[in-house]
Design a protein around this motif. Structure first.
Motif, mmCIF file in Angstrom:
data_model
loop_
_atom_site.group_PDB
_atom_site.id
_atom_site.type_symbol
_atom_site.label_atom_id
_atom_site.label_comp_id
_atom_site.label_asym_id
_atom_site.label_seq_id
_atom_site.Cartn_x
_atom_site.Cartn_y
_atom_site.Cartn_z
ATOM 1 N N SER A 16 -4.971 8.604 -10.278
ATOM 2 C CA SER A 16 -6.314 8.056 -10.096
ATOM 3 C C SER A 16 -6.378 7.328 -8.753
ATOM 4 O O SER A 16 -5.352 6.931 -8.190
ATOM 5 C CB SER A 16 -6.647 7.075 -11.219
ATOM 6 N N PHE A 17 -7.593 7.127 -8.273
ATOM 7 C CA PHE A 17 -7.770 6.371 -7.038
ATOM 8 C C PHE A 17 -7.151 4.984 -7.166
ATOM 9 O O PHE A 17 -6.452 4.522 -6.263
ATOM 10 C CB PHE A 17 -9.261 6.256 -6.682
ATOM 11 N N GLU A 18 -7.377 4.313 -8.283
ATOM 12 C CA GLU A 18 -6.880 2.950 -8.488
ATOM 13 C C GLU A 18 -5.354 2.908 -8.456
ATOM 14 O O GLU A 18 -4.765 1.985 -7.899
ATOM 15 C CB GLU A 18 -7.403 2.383 -9.814
ATOM 16 N N ARG A 19 -4.722 3.915 -9.038
ATOM 17 C CA ARG A 19 -3.253 3.969 -9.039
ATOM 18 C C ARG A 19 -2.712 4.219 -7.633
ATOM 19 O O ARG A 19 -1.724 3.616 -7.211
ATOM 20 C CB ARG A 19 -2.806 5.066 -10.011
ATOM 21 N N LYS A 20 -3.358 5.114 -6.899
ATOM 22 C CA LYS A 20 -2.967 5.354 -5.512
ATOM 23 C C LYS A 20 -3.128 4.075 -4.689
ATOM 24 O O LYS A 20 -2.229 3.685 -3.935
ATOM 25 C CB LYS A 20 -3.813 6.470 -4.883
ATOM 26 N N LEU A 21 -4.276 3.436 -4.827
ATOM 27 C CA LEU A 21 -4.555 2.211 -4.086
ATOM 28 C C LEU A 21 -3.501 1.153 -4.361
ATOM 29 O O LEU A 21 -3.014 0.501 -3.426
ATOM 30 C CB LEU A 21 -5.940 1.682 -4.448
ATOM 31 N N ALA A 22 -3.115 0.959 -5.608
ATOM 32 C CA ALA A 22 -2.104 -0.050 -5.952
ATOM 33 C C ALA A 22 -0.783 0.250 -5.258
ATOM 34 O O ALA A 22 -0.126 -0.662 -4.732
ATOM 35 C CB ALA A 22 -1.917 -0.116 -7.462
ATOM 36 N N ALA A 23 -0.384 1.513 -5.214
ATOM 37 C CA ALA A 23 0.875 1.885 -4.561
ATOM 38 C C ALA A 23 0.809 1.641 -3.057
ATOM 39 O O ALA A 23 1.753 1.097 -2.460
ATOM 40 C CB ALA A 23 1.195 3.349 -4.859
ATOM 41 N N TRP A 24 -0.277 2.020 -2.442
ATOM 42 C CA TRP A 24 -0.437 1.821 -0.996
ATOM 43 C C TRP A 24 -0.491 0.328 -0.674
ATOM 44 O O TRP A 24 0.161 -0.138 0.257
ATOM 45 C CB TRP A 24 -1.699 2.537 -0.503
ATOM 46 N N ARG A 25 -1.260 -0.419 -1.458
ATOM 47 C CA ARG A 25 -1.393 -1.861 -1.222
ATOM 48 C C ARG A 25 -0.029 -2.559 -1.340
ATOM 49 O O ARG A 25 0.263 -3.479 -0.576
ATOM 50 C CB ARG A 25 -2.399 -2.460 -2.190
ATOM 51 N N GLU A 26 0.789 -2.138 -2.282
ATOM 52 C CA GLU A 26 2.106 -2.744 -2.472
ATOM 53 C C GLU A 26 2.961 -2.642 -1.210
ATOM 54 O O GLU A 26 3.624 -3.599 -0.818
ATOM 55 C CB GLU A 26 2.812 -2.062 -3.650
ATOM 56 N N VAL A 27 2.931 -1.492 -0.553
ATOM 57 C CA VAL A 27 3.696 -1.317 0.688
ATOM 58 C C VAL A 27 3.140 -2.215 1.787
ATOM 59 O O VAL A 27 3.890 -2.898 2.496
ATOM 60 C CB VAL A 27 3.702 0.161 1.128
ATOM 61 N N PHE A 28 1.825 -2.253 1.938
ATOM 62 C CA PHE A 28 1.226 -3.090 2.980
ATOM 63 C C PHE A 28 1.479 -4.567 2.710
ATOM 64 O O PHE A 28 1.752 -5.334 3.643
ATOM 65 C CB PHE A 28 -0.262 -2.802 3.118
ATOM 66 N N VAL A 62 3.862 -0.404 10.287
ATOM 67 C CA VAL A 62 4.102 0.630 9.278
ATOM 68 C C VAL A 62 3.587 1.956 9.830
ATOM 69 O O VAL A 62 2.426 2.058 10.223
ATOM 70 C CB VAL A 62 3.408 0.299 7.939
ATOM 71 N N LEU A 63 4.477 2.944 9.848
ATOM 72 C CA LEU A 63 4.110 4.281 10.290
ATOM 73 C C LEU A 63 3.891 5.144 9.058
ATOM 74 O O LEU A 63 4.796 5.322 8.239
ATOM 75 C CB LEU A 63 5.212 4.889 11.162
ATOM 76 N N ILE A 64 2.672 5.651 8.910
ATOM 77 C CA ILE A 64 2.325 6.536 7.808
ATOM 78 C C ILE A 64 2.540 7.970 8.284
ATOM 79 O O ILE A 64 1.961 8.386 9.289
ATOM 80 C CB ILE A 64 0.866 6.334 7.368
ATOM 81 N N LEU A 65 3.373 8.686 7.537
ATOM 82 C CA LEU A 65 3.671 10.070 7.898
ATOM 83 C C LEU A 65 3.126 11.026 6.850
ATOM 84 O O LEU A 65 3.523 10.974 5.687
ATOM 85 C CB LEU A 65 5.187 10.276 8.013
ATOM 86 N N GLY A 66 2.218 11.888 7.261
ATOM 87 C CA GLY A 66 1.780 12.970 6.409
ATOM 88 C C GLY A 66 2.703 14.159 6.622
ATOM 89 O O GLY A 66 3.720 14.055 7.317
ATOM 90 N N SER A 67 2.334 15.292 6.060
ATOM 91 C CA SER A 67 3.129 16.501 6.263
ATOM 92 C C SER A 67 2.624 17.250 7.497
ATOM 93 O O SER A 67 3.307 17.333 8.514
ATOM 94 C CB SER A 67 3.084 17.388 5.020
ATOM 95 N N PHE A 68 1.406 17.769 7.402
ATOM 96 C CA PHE A 68 0.785 18.509 8.496
ATOM 97 C C PHE A 68 -0.719 18.505 8.249
ATOM 98 O O PHE A 68 -1.156 18.596 7.103
ATOM 99 C CB PHE A 68 1.314 19.954 8.542
ATOM 100 N N PRO A 69 -1.540 18.401 9.296
ATOM 101 C CA PRO A 69 -2.993 18.334 9.098
ATOM 102 C C PRO A 69 -3.552 19.568 8.399
ATOM 103 O O PRO A 69 -3.109 20.696 8.642
ATOM 104 C CB PRO A 69 -3.552 18.247 10.521
#
Length: 175
Positions: free
Chosen positions: A157-169, A27-34
């Protein structure tokens, strides 16, 4: 064009960071720009309020993130060991500050040029990155929009972000 890696008030053209990838990247995680702090430190997600590293640690709680003086080099290895790669959609841009909304004259990275044989998905970290989904979809793998880990994304929220990220992984058997 004169490019710098740290903000210079007389030259707002900035150059991003090198990709963190290997032939084993799934999985390649792409941000916008540092952001400013990341460019200053030459480290992805260096701002202490960015939740990127905290989210990844929560996904793999039994595999502690490295700490200490040389922790960034070991964090990069940790990412690769978990099948992750990290890069940004923009190679360079003009910008004052760290906000995506301030990005001007962006130059896209050659994501297809990475040649990642095990790539199974692209995960865009936030909306600005996801604007490039039409391009990343041409790589023939699933493309996801994840909630930004930036401190500017306070609506999730952190928990909502975590759930979305975990789902992809989970979908790509990385957990």
């Amino acid at each position: 064009m004169n490019r710098s890696t740290a903000p210079d008030p007389d030259n707002l053209v900035l150059t991003g960071l090198a990709p963190i990838v290997s032939p084993a990247t799934v999985v390649l995680i792409l941000g916008s720009f540092p952001g400013v702090r990341s460019l200053e430190q030459q480290q992805y997600y260096a701002h202490p309020q960015n939740q990127f590293w905290k989210i990844l640690q929560a996904v793999w709680p039994d595999h502690p993130l490295p700490t200490g003086a040389d922790s960034y080099a070991r964090k990069k290895a940790w990412l690769l060991d978990h099948g992750l790669g990290v890069w940004d959609v923009y190679a360079a841009c003009e910008r004052e500050g760290s906000l995506d909304s301030a990005i001007r004259a962006p130059v896209a990275n050659d994501i297809a040029g990475l040649k990642l044989p095990k790539l199974a998905a692209i995960a865009h970290n936030g909306g600005e990155s996801f604007k490039h989904a039409r391009h990343t979809r041409t790589l023939g793998v699933p493309v996801y929009q994840l909630p930004s880990t930036s401190p500017a994304n306070a609506s999730w929220s952190f928990e909502r972000k975590l759930a979305a990220w975990r789902e992809v992984f989970d979908a790509h058997k990385l957990t």
